[in-house]
Motif scaffolding. Structure first.
Motif, short mmCIF file in Angstrom:
data_model
loop_
_atom_site.label_atom_id
_atom_site.label_comp_id
_atom_site.label_asym_id
_atom_site.label_seq_id
_atom_site.Cartn_x
_atom_site.Cartn_y
_atom_site.Cartn_z
N GLN A 52 -6.14 -5.83 1.74
CA GLN A 52 -6.46 -5.70 0.33
C GLN A 52 -6.55 -7.02 -0.45
N GLU B 66 0.85 -1.19 0.00
CA GLU B 66 0.00 0.00 0.00
C GLU B 66 0.88 1.24 0.00
N ILE C 112 -13.57 -0.18 -1.17
CA ILE C 112 -13.17 1.09 -0.56
C ILE C 112 -12.78 0.81 0.89
N HIS D 116 -3.06 1.66 -5.50
CA HIS D 116 -2.26 0.46 -5.23
C HIS D 116 -2.25 -0.40 -6.48
N GLY E 18 -10.83 5.78 0.56
CA GLY E 18 -10.31 5.67 -0.79
C GLY E 18 -10.49 4.25 -1.28
N GLY E 19 -10.69 4.11 -2.57
CA GLY E 19 -10.86 2.77 -3.11
C GLY E 19 -10.79 2.79 -4.61
N ARG F 27 1.10 0.49 9.40
CA ARG F 27 2.03 1.08 8.43
C ARG F 27 3.16 1.75 9.18
N GLN G 153 -9.51 0.70 9.91
CA GLN G 153 -10.26 1.00 8.69
C GLN G 153 -11.62 0.31 8.73
N SER H 160 -3.18 -3.32 4.90
CA SER H 160 -4.63 -3.37 4.72
C SER H 160 -4.94 -4.81 4.32
N ARG I 46 -11.13 -2.98 -9.14
CA ARG I 46 -9.87 -3.74 -9.22
C ARG I 46 -9.71 -4.40 -10.58
N ASP J 103 -13.20 -1.54 6.18
CA ASP J 103 -12.69 -2.06 4.92
C ASP J 103 -13.81 -2.82 4.21
N LYS K 46 -9.38 -9.39 0.77
CA LYS K 46 -10.77 -9.06 0.43
C LYS K 46 -11.04 -9.32 -1.04
N1 ASP Z 1 -6.76 -1.02 0.58
C1 ASP Z 1 -6.97 0.35 0.25
C2 ASP Z 1 -6.40 1.26 1.31
O1 ASP Z 1 -6.16 0.84 2.41
C3 ASP Z 1 -8.41 0.69 0.13
C4 ASP Z 1 -9.07 0.02 -1.01
O2 ASP Z 1 -8.58 0.10 -2.13
O3 ASP Z 1 -10.14 -0.55 -0.76
O4 ASP Z 1 -6.19 2.43 1.06
#
Ligand code: ASP
Length: 592
Positions: free
Chosen positions: A198, A174, A533, A447, A487-488, A220, A234, A196, A491, A236, A201
């Protein structure tokens, strides 16, 4: 039994009842034969009355010996107060105490447990259990709890499933540094803590879970600022078979619901702004829309007039600050210029133009631009008499960033960032990739799993280097009052496109396979189109409460050095632990 009621509960209707309460001693007022003590618990404060004439000597003596923060249990009768206190809900009654038991004595606390404490940040963090007894801190934690509960309610109502993903994982890129955990059973190998969830999910979407959410800790390892913590939370989320439009609507719905249910604020529909437009109008991808002061580009009228600084610049751009021309002395302007020249901002200088009441102008570049020329600027920038223009010039990205800082500073100084005023905004159409001039490589703007817009896929697979710089993504941020709340992106769900993206980002096929083979592999077994997101939960708490720091909303936060002051972590560990992990050995070898 420790209590029949809590300390925030008793009212006039309870008069005459015998009650038992437990709590902490807030403070006492000793009037000789009468003594009043405030008893506090999570729910509030109730006033206790100790009457020397009506109680035993022993009881009165014990009451007199009570110190701040002692834990006590009392029994007594609810009576009406002679002088009522309308500032607290229990202010009409008090308890005439007939029995008092000290459950636990307290040392004198190192700071006052009042709404305004005399304790400094570090001290309060060290004794966080005392700090949390204070109303402002306690209330923030309760707000957070409420926000989490409402989030779950809303997402559950929309068919989202809460799934826990692992904490000991492999690095997720990230864009920050990972925290790592050595593995004892696999010496020399390390887990990473998730920046995350990411990849998990996305895998859940391949697994058919369709709508996932999790209120989840992320880690982080970045240098800390007031609004950053090494571990943060988050909300998420990920959805399958969705378009960007559906994601924005779903999470606009969540945000509106949360504002309504927790702070009673009805938000209007969120405007949308393209990334390019946000950069052009505000010099920021998270503009604070509580005030205007929009950027105005002056290249066409300010260049080629003999002022070489402007002539040699890619961009000449300014803002108009209303009504400050008379207020700002030369000294003020000098100070502001120095503020802009600090290394954190790095402006070379600051051009100003004062629009005088008599229609004339005073400017730091008056030598190059006469009143007619400056009048043209003023007109273009929508300035009127009494306003002041500030103009910067230079390389486009840098200049915009600098002017953004100035705009925010002027907004602050003029009190334009009003508390209780909420201006949400979706920023959309982010670039897919960011070119790093220094390292001569691309970074993922969001990302590496973010999809280019559908109409860009072809160009991404076959375009040249310059094309890559201009690719737009289905990526979006939710911004409220200048804070990035979420943010998101949509994909990539196609193996070939994902491989291409890894390649652009500088991964060799082997590296991509080693790090993300599991995801690329999953894409070969029927990955549905998906997107998601994540909201910064701590920041959402802070923004909703008009606070600038997320730390207040975290029960046990870390300080600016990443330390937990209460438990004193991080700390050294025993040699045996290191040996077991196979880490100490290396160091011992070096020393030998
Ligand atoms: N994983 C991303 C972040 O932590 C959020 C996402 O793209 O859903 O910023």
């Amino acid at each position: 039994m420790y209590r029949t009621h809590n300390c925030g509960e008793l009212r006039m209707e309870h008069i005459g009842q015998e009650v038992t309460l437990s709590g902490w001693v807030q403070r006492s007022r000793d009037k000789g034969f009468m003594m009043w003590t405030d008893l506090r618990d999570r729910y509030g404060i109730t006033q206790l009355l100790f009457n020397e004439e009506k109680s035993s000597k022993e009881l009165f003596e014990t009451a007199r010996s009570l110190g701040r923060e002692d834990v006590v249990k009392i029994t007594g009768v609810v009576i009406e107060r002679v002088s009522k206190n309308d500032k607290i809900p229990t202010g009409s009654i008090e308890i005439e105490v007939t029995a008092l038991e000290v459950l636990n004595k307290s040392k004198v606390p190192p700071f006052t447990i009042e709404d305004d404490s005399d304790g400094g940040d570090e001290l309060r963090m060290k004794y966080r259990y005392l700090d949390i007894r204070r109303n402002p801190v306690k209330e923030k934690l309760m707000f957070r709890s409420n926000l989490a509960i409402e989030t779950r309610k809303y997402l559950a109502s929309q068919n989202f499933v809460e799934v826990e993903t692992p904490v000991l994982i492999k690095s997720t890129p990230e864009g920050a540094r990972d925290f790592v955990v050595p593995s004892r059973m696999n010496q020399g190998q390390f887990y990473a803590l998730p920046q995350s969830p990411q990849t998990f999910k996305q895998i859940l979407m391949v697994a058919g879970m369709d709508r996932y959410f999790q209120i989840v800790k992320c880690f982080r390892d970045e240098d800390l600022r007031a609004d950053r913590q090494p571990e943060f939370t988050q909300i998420d989320c990920e959805m399958a078979f969705v378009t960007q439009e559906e994601i924005l609507n779903t999470f606009e719905g969540l945000t509106k619901y949360l504002f309504k249910t927790t702070i009673g604020v009805e938000l209007p529909d969120f405007p949308r702004m393209q990334y390019d437009e946000a950069m052009r109008r505000f010099g920021s991808d998270k503009p604070d829309l509580r005030f205007g002061m929009e950027f105005c580009e002056l290249n066409d009228i300010a260049q080629n007039k003999g002022f070489s600084v402007f002539d040699n610049s890619e961009l000449v751009v300014g803002i108009c600050v209303e009504g400050i021309a008379e207020q700002y002395s030369n000294k003020d302007i000098k100070k502001l210029t120095e503020w802009m020249q600090r290394p954190q901002i790095g402006a070379k200088g600051l051009v100003y133009v004062k629009c005088n009441a008599d229609g004339t102008f005073k400017s730091s570049v008056g030598k190059f631009f006469d009143d007619a020329a400056l009048a043209e600027w003023a007109q273009k920038m929508g300035a009127k008499a009494g306003d002041m223009l500030f103009v910067l010039s230079g390389e486009t990205d840098k200049t915009r960033k600098q002017l953004n800082e100035l705009r925010l500073e002027m907004g602050r100084r003029l009190g334009l960032m009003k508390e209780g005023d909420f201006k949400p905004l979706w920023v959309v159409d982010f670039p897919l990739l960011e070119w790093d001039e220094e390292l001569e490589r691309f970074h993922a703007m969001h990302h590496p799993f973010t999809s280019p817009k559908k109409e860009e896929v072809e160009r991404m697979l076959n375009g040249d280097h310059e094309t890559m710089k201009r690719l737009k993504a289905d990526a979006y941020d939710l911004v409220i009052n200048g804070s990035e709340i979420g943010g998101g992106s949509i994909r990539i769900h196609d193996r070939e496109l994902q491989s291409k993206n890894f390649k652009l980002l500088g991964f060799t096929p082997e590296e991509a396979e080693a790090q993300f083979g599991f995801l690329l592999g999953a894409f070969e077994y029927g990955a549905p189109p998906h997107g998601g997101i994540a909201f910064g939960f701590d920041r959402l708490c802070a923004v909703m409460n008009g606070s600038s720091s997320i730390r207040d909303f975290i029960a046990f936060p870390k300080n600016n050095q990443g330390r937990d002051m209460m438990i004193d972590a991080p700390s050294v560990i025993h040699q045996e632990q290191l040996d077991e992990l196979g880490i100490g050995v290396i160091e011992m070898d070096v020393e030998a």
